[in-house]
Design an enzyme around this catalytic site. Structure first.
Site, short mmCIF file in Angstrom:
data_model
loop_
_atom_site.label_atom_id
_atom_site.label_comp_id
_atom_site.label_asym_id
_atom_site.label_seq_id
_atom_site.Cartn_x
_atom_site.Cartn_y
_atom_site.Cartn_z
N ASN A 245 7.41 -26.92 -4.85
CA ASN A 245 7.92 -25.76 -4.12
C ASN A 245 9.41 -25.84 -3.83
O ASN A 245 10.05 -24.82 -3.56
CB ASN A 245 7.16 -25.62 -2.79
CG ASN A 245 7.42 -26.79 -1.85
OD1 ASN A 245 7.37 -27.95 -2.26
ND2 ASN A 245 7.70 -26.50 -0.60
N HIS B 81 -3.48 -28.81 -3.15
CA HIS B 81 -2.24 -28.54 -2.42
C HIS B 81 -1.24 -28.02 -3.45
O HIS B 81 -0.51 -28.81 -4.07
CB HIS B 81 -1.73 -29.81 -1.73
CG HIS B 81 -2.70 -30.44 -0.78
ND1 HIS B 81 -2.77 -30.08 0.56
CD2 HIS B 81 -3.67 -31.37 -0.98
CE1 HIS B 81 -3.72 -30.79 1.15
NE2 HIS B 81 -4.28 -31.57 0.24
N THR B 82 -1.23 -26.71 -3.65
CA THR B 82 -0.45 -26.13 -4.74
C THR B 82 1.05 -26.34 -4.60
O THR B 82 1.77 -26.38 -5.60
CB THR B 82 -0.74 -24.62 -4.88
OG1 THR B 82 -0.46 -23.97 -3.63
CG2 THR B 82 -2.19 -24.38 -5.25
N CYS B 83 1.55 -26.47 -3.37
CA CYS B 83 2.99 -26.68 -3.17
C CYS B 83 3.43 -28.03 -3.73
O CYS B 83 4.61 -28.22 -4.06
CB CYS B 83 3.35 -26.60 -1.69
SG CYS B 83 3.05 -24.98 -0.97
N PHE B 84 2.49 -28.98 -3.80
CA PHE B 84 2.83 -30.33 -4.25
C PHE B 84 2.16 -30.68 -5.59
O PHE B 84 2.27 -31.81 -6.05
CB PHE B 84 2.41 -31.35 -3.20
CG PHE B 84 2.93 -31.03 -1.82
CD1 PHE B 84 4.28 -31.18 -1.53
CD2 PHE B 84 2.09 -30.56 -0.83
CE1 PHE B 84 4.78 -30.88 -0.26
CE2 PHE B 84 2.58 -30.26 0.45
CZ PHE B 84 3.92 -30.42 0.73
#
Length: 367
Positions: free
Chosen positions: A309, A332-335
């Protein structure tokens, strides 16, 4: 329908041609010709046109779209586009028509959009967690406020009102979330209304005109009731295509953390994970990518340059947790990280992983 366009004026010629058509014409067979070039369109020119024209309009330099703050491979509507282009509505209506026509003709488009836009196209409700795809900082701020309210803390002490601050062309501007919002103090009693107002503005309000035109253009081609058979991940795959996934490149550029940090891929659960993923068909592999990274797109230079992100390289990560911490894999799509419980058998891992990916696509949370 014959579409004649100049390659060096592709977007403007295409907009003029597509926007001159009736809704009935949008469902007719199109034949393309690049003016000044020899070639008969037997399908190849159409594929090239869809790719080129969507690649150009999704280009951030055009000002219509910008990279998502939480996933550099996903595009979101640029709120400032109405200040950059006087006729911005025409371009969003045009793109909606092009995407609808691509789906109708089984063609592919170049841009992966943030997931909540696909939900808008399907008429699915937008959830609080969808804010994270667009603005991670706002998501965590609101989540923290929610926890404070749940714990009985007095929100009036924070001196908040029903406004939000946005940056417009480099200048900060206060926006009222409701009429007279500057004079309405946030309290524990009206906090649910404040939360809803924040979500509506961030997910709809600030790009309402652009989003409306995009959806109207899409529905000019595809009747809305026909979309009920799709989920939002499937819609992305249909419009952007199944990615070519190099399993060896994926595995070579994966990092391990948590309980897997010391021995990494040698841990039995990690070995089972790659065996199970290798057995998946192409669509299920793409859905797993969507589950963990937020999009089915793979960087052109491979998994080694997968971004997080913050725009920095953040490789696909398998994070080891106990089964007692979470029963199912958690993303955890941001990571670009998947929390993978330390299952005792390959069969259990396969069952839980497929269920987690499937339930994510349906919009339900299995936790």
């Amino acid at each position: 329908m014959r579409m004649n366009v100049r390659r060096d004026h592709l977007l403007e010629d295409s907009v003029d041609a597509v926007m001159s058509l009736s809704r009935k014409d949008m469902r007719k067979l199109w034949r393309f010709e690049f003016i000044g070039e020899a070639g008969i369109d037997a399908g190849g020119l159409a594929r090239e046109w869809f790719q080129l024209v969507t690649d150009e309009i999704f280009d951030p330099d055009m000002g219509f779209w910008q990279s998502s703050e939480t996933n550099q491979m996903c595009m979101q509507i640029n709120p400032a586009s109405q200040m950059i282009h006087e006729d911005f509505k025409v371009y969003y209506r045009f793109l909606g028509r092009v995407m609808g026509k691509a789906l109708f003709d089984r063609q592919l488009v170049a841009g992966h959009m943030v997931q909540f836009i696909y939900k808008h196209m399907l008429g699915w409700p937008i959830q609080f967690k969808d804010i994270r795809d667009s603005d991670e900082e706002l998501y965590f701020n609101l989540k923290q406020l929610t926890e404070l309210a749940a714990n009985g803390e007095d929100l009036e002490m924070l001196c908040l009102d029903f406004t939000t601050t946005v940056e417009v062309m480099g200048a900060k501007q206060a926006i009222e979330l409701v009429d007279g919002g500057a004079d309405i103090e946030v309290t524990n009693d009206n906090f649910p209304e404040y939360l809803e107002a924040c979500m509506k503005y961030r997910m709809i309000g600030r790009v309402k005109e652009q989003l409306n035109e995009l959806l109207l253009g899409f529905f000019d081609v595809i009747p809305e009731p026909l979309l009920t058979i799709f989920d939002f991940q499937e819609l992305e795959l249909l419009m952007c295509g199944l990615p070519e996934i190099d399993m060896q490149d994926w595995q070579d550029h994966t990092e391990y953390s948590g309980d897997y940090e010391n021995i990494g891929g040698e841990y039995p659960t990690c070995q089972w994970f790659w065996e199970v993923v290798g057995e998946f068909d192409q669509e299920t592999k793409a859905r797993l990518l969507q589950f963990v990274t937020g999009t089915s797109g793979v960087p052109s230079r491979g998994f080694g340059v997968l971004q997080g992100n913050d725009g920095n390289v953040r490789k696909f990560t398998i994070h080891g947790v106990s089964v007692g911490t979470c029963l199912y894999p958690r993303a955890h799509t941001c990571f670009n990280r998947i929390d993978l419980p330390m299952y005792e058998t390959k069969e259990e891992l396969k069952e839980k992983l497929k269920l987690a990916v499937t339930m994510c696509a349906s919009g339900f949370d299995i936790e």
